[in-house]
Motif scaffolding. Sequence first.
Motif, PDB file in Angstrom:
ATOM      1  N   GLN B  46       0.823  -0.931   0.157  1.00 25.34           N
ATOM      2  CA  GLN B  46       0.128  -0.153  -0.056  1.00 25.34           C
ATOM      3  C   GLN B  46       0.836   1.206   0.177  1.00 25.34           C
ATOM      4  O   GLN B  46       1.361   1.943   1.018  1.00 25.34           O
ATOM      5  N   GLY B  47       1.049   1.719  -1.021  1.00 21.61           N
ATOM      6  CA  GLY B  47       2.171   2.898  -1.257  1.00 21.61           C
ATOM      7  C   GLY B  47       1.754   3.988  -0.472  1.00 21.61           C
ATOM      8  O   GLY B  47       0.415   4.508  -0.402  1.00 21.61           O
ATOM      9  N   SER B  48       2.730   4.761   0.022  1.00 20.88           N
ATOM     10  CA  SER B  48       2.264   5.826   0.550  1.00 20.88           C
ATOM     11  C   SER B  48       2.904   7.173  -0.145  1.00 20.88           C
ATOM     12  O   SER B  48       3.309   7.189  -1.178  1.00 20.88           O
ATOM     13  N   ARG B  49       2.365   8.428   0.416  1.00 20.60           N
ATOM     14  CA  ARG B  49       3.035   9.535  -0.213  1.00 20.60           C
ATOM     15  C   ARG B  49       4.399   9.758  -0.251  1.00 20.60           C
ATOM     16  O   ARG B  49       5.032  10.321  -1.357  1.00 20.60           O
ATOM     17  N   LYS B  50       5.317   8.953   0.686  1.00 19.83           N
ATOM     18  CA  LYS B  50       6.690   9.282   0.550  1.00 19.83           C
ATOM     19  C   LYS B  50       7.180   8.086  -0.590  1.00 19.83           C
ATOM     20  O   LYS B  50       8.172   8.695  -1.300  1.00 19.83           O
ATOM     21  N   ALA B 184      -0.944   1.941 -10.030  1.00 17.41           N
ATOM     22  CA  ALA B 184      -1.642   0.875 -10.564  1.00 17.41           C
ATOM     23  C   ALA B 184      -3.012   0.516 -10.090  1.00 17.41           C
ATOM     24  O   ALA B 184      -3.491   1.121  -9.015  1.00 17.41           O
ATOM     25  N   SER B 185      -3.919  -0.015 -10.624  1.00  9.98           N
ATOM     26  CA  SER B 185      -5.387  -0.407 -10.426  1.00  9.98           C
ATOM     27  C   SER B 185      -5.315  -0.921  -8.995  1.00  9.98           C
ATOM     28  O   SER B 185      -4.387  -1.904  -8.659  1.00  9.98           O
ATOM     29  N   ALA B 186      -6.115  -0.550  -7.976  1.00  9.46           N
ATOM     30  CA  ALA B 186      -6.198  -1.235  -6.743  1.00  9.46           C
ATOM     31  C   ALA B 186      -6.822  -2.722  -6.703  1.00  9.46           C
ATOM     32  O   ALA B 186      -6.289  -3.463  -5.906  1.00  9.46           O
ATOM     33  N   THR B 213       1.964   0.648  -6.219  1.00 14.88           N
ATOM     34  CA  THR B 213       0.356  -0.144  -5.744  1.00 14.88           C
ATOM     35  C   THR B 213       0.034   0.740  -4.682  1.00 14.88           C
ATOM     36  O   THR B 213       0.557   1.005  -3.763  1.00 14.88           O
ATOM     37  N   GLY B 214      -1.454   0.921  -4.666  1.00 15.98           N
ATOM     38  CA  GLY B 214      -2.085   1.193  -3.432  1.00 15.98           C
ATOM     39  C   GLY B 214      -3.281   1.923  -3.652  1.00 15.98           C
ATOM     40  O   GLY B 214      -3.895   1.592  -4.752  1.00 15.98           O
ATOM     41  N   PHE B 215      -3.812   3.076  -2.985  1.00  9.08           N
ATOM     42  CA  PHE B 215      -5.373   3.431  -3.281  1.00  9.08           C
ATOM     43  C   PHE B 215      -5.316   4.841  -3.686  1.00  9.08           C
ATOM     44  O   PHE B 215      -4.451   5.789  -3.108  1.00  9.08           O
TER      45      PHE B 215
END
Lengths: 308, 290
Positions: B46-50, B184-186, B213-215
């Motif tokens: 779940q990718g973050s803003r960092k 990418a598509s979640a 990847t993430g939301f």
Amino acid sequence: MSVVPLPQEVRMPDLSRVALVDEVGVNERAARFQTRSIKNESKVEALHMILSMIDLTTLEGQDTPGKVRQLCQKAIHLHDAMPGLPHVAAVCVYPTMVGEAKKALGNHDINVASVATAFPSGMAPLQIKLEETRIAVDDGADEIDMVISRGAFLQGEYRYVFDEIAAVKEACGKAHLKVILETGELGTLDRVRRASVLAMHAGADFIKTSTGKIQPAATLPVTLVMLQAIRDFYYETGRMIGMKPAGGISNAKLAIHYLVMLRETLGNAWMTPEWYRFGASSLANDVLMQLQKQASGVYQSADYFSKD
Amino acid sequence: MAGSTARVPVAKTYKIYIGGKFPRTESGRYFKLNASDGSVIANVCQGSRKDFRNAVVAARSAFGGWSAASAYLRGQILYRIAELLEGRSDQFVSELVLQGVSRRKAKKEVVASIDRLIYYAGWSDKYQQIFSAVNPVSSAHFNFSVLEPTGVVSLLAPEDSSLLGLVSNIAPIIVGGNTCVVLASAQLPLCAVSFAEVLHASDVPGGVVNILTGFAEELTEQFASHMDVNAIVYCDGDSEVAKNVQVRAADNVKRVLARCDQDWTADAGQSPYLISETQETKTTWHPIGG
């Protein structure tokens, strides 16, 4: 030219008694500083402190008076869109540019530091090194960044290196002397420690890791060893020596980790531009971008900050 | 006993792709991807803003080299991506099937994705002629307009077309010399991660394409507001999302490209206009005569 008498205690230290460095321990300790998380107000404070400790540097063969004036403008006006910023500690240039920098900085409380002694290799006869130092000081340099003779040091000619530093210190007069060990050429942390002790005893006001021309330049472990040497020298003699890591510290996060290390090795007394500097060229803009990010919440682009 | 125990299958770790490397998300957060029967297919970063920030730094530093590469080379590299995708098409088909797409549709999607890369590889040294011009001016000047890549493009890839939609958006961005950061598509993230591996093996310099990847709910704001991003492409969302993107993109006047409700399988899913949308037009006045 005034001759400043050497202090009584300038005596060649016995390097065989210098403590050996536990390399694994140092690396582990240094790695742990990078796990600290400095956020919000503490981060903003740290970023301000970093700005005030920067020696804004240009040391290229292609430097021109115009480039030096531009750098000085940057030193004075870091980012006028953000009021209340500190200014950098000094600008660092080649001896031929000292006059230009002095003029460009005018009355602003920013020092001019000049590299000297055949920077970066140090491969020149002693008279020439001393003459270069005197010229830089006469032109107005407040600080001199000298390089040690690494070849002599690696050959075990410690006495030669010691005398050279002491002679340059004398030639500096009232200018502060920073001694560059060029740790990337020393090879082991034990030699870094020994060179630090040698330089401090010979009269260095600051010890500095690197010229920035050799890889690796400043690293956390090397800086930690030098900080420990400064601490032990202080316990031994009561004299405070400054520290300047230089080269390779180009982002704010890493610089904050250096500050954490400084705080935990030498304490608050050293956390001022008088005792700690960063030698860097691109660090300032990254710090400014981080400050802007803290203020606006939006990640920044180098496009909107003046070049340094 | 050896041989009588069932072998434990080696499951793949789906990681993100930043600067030519496959790190895990710096946030240490993961979400479960479930198959239609409820079983867990994979733990996805779940990718973050960092992560996004790091990806933009990588994309920015890759931009100089990639935008200066010759059109011919960029075309070759896109063709190479297609070659490698062809070689691994079975893997992509089974990943799509695993995520609930029918086998027939999955095969069609993979083939269309390969063809789309070939399509844009062909355009690499031709779109310039279409969109550039010598302009008539009534003074002693030779006046001409040429295209230049806009810079770093952030892309919120289509939610429902996880391979074809992804490729259809990445290809026109990079063939024009831009670099990109992609979310990418979640719901269907697997193909994007495997596509990153294909990119990694096809001479695409590290940092030219970065895939997280993430939301989207969490990251859209950053994708739209980052000052070092020059254009944003988004493919899903209602008017509220559109407004949010446009307002945040205004700070540095990004190009905002909405590609919602686009049928990527249709002919309209590929066009040189998609390349031109992430290009800037530079006009030069060159004095002549006199």
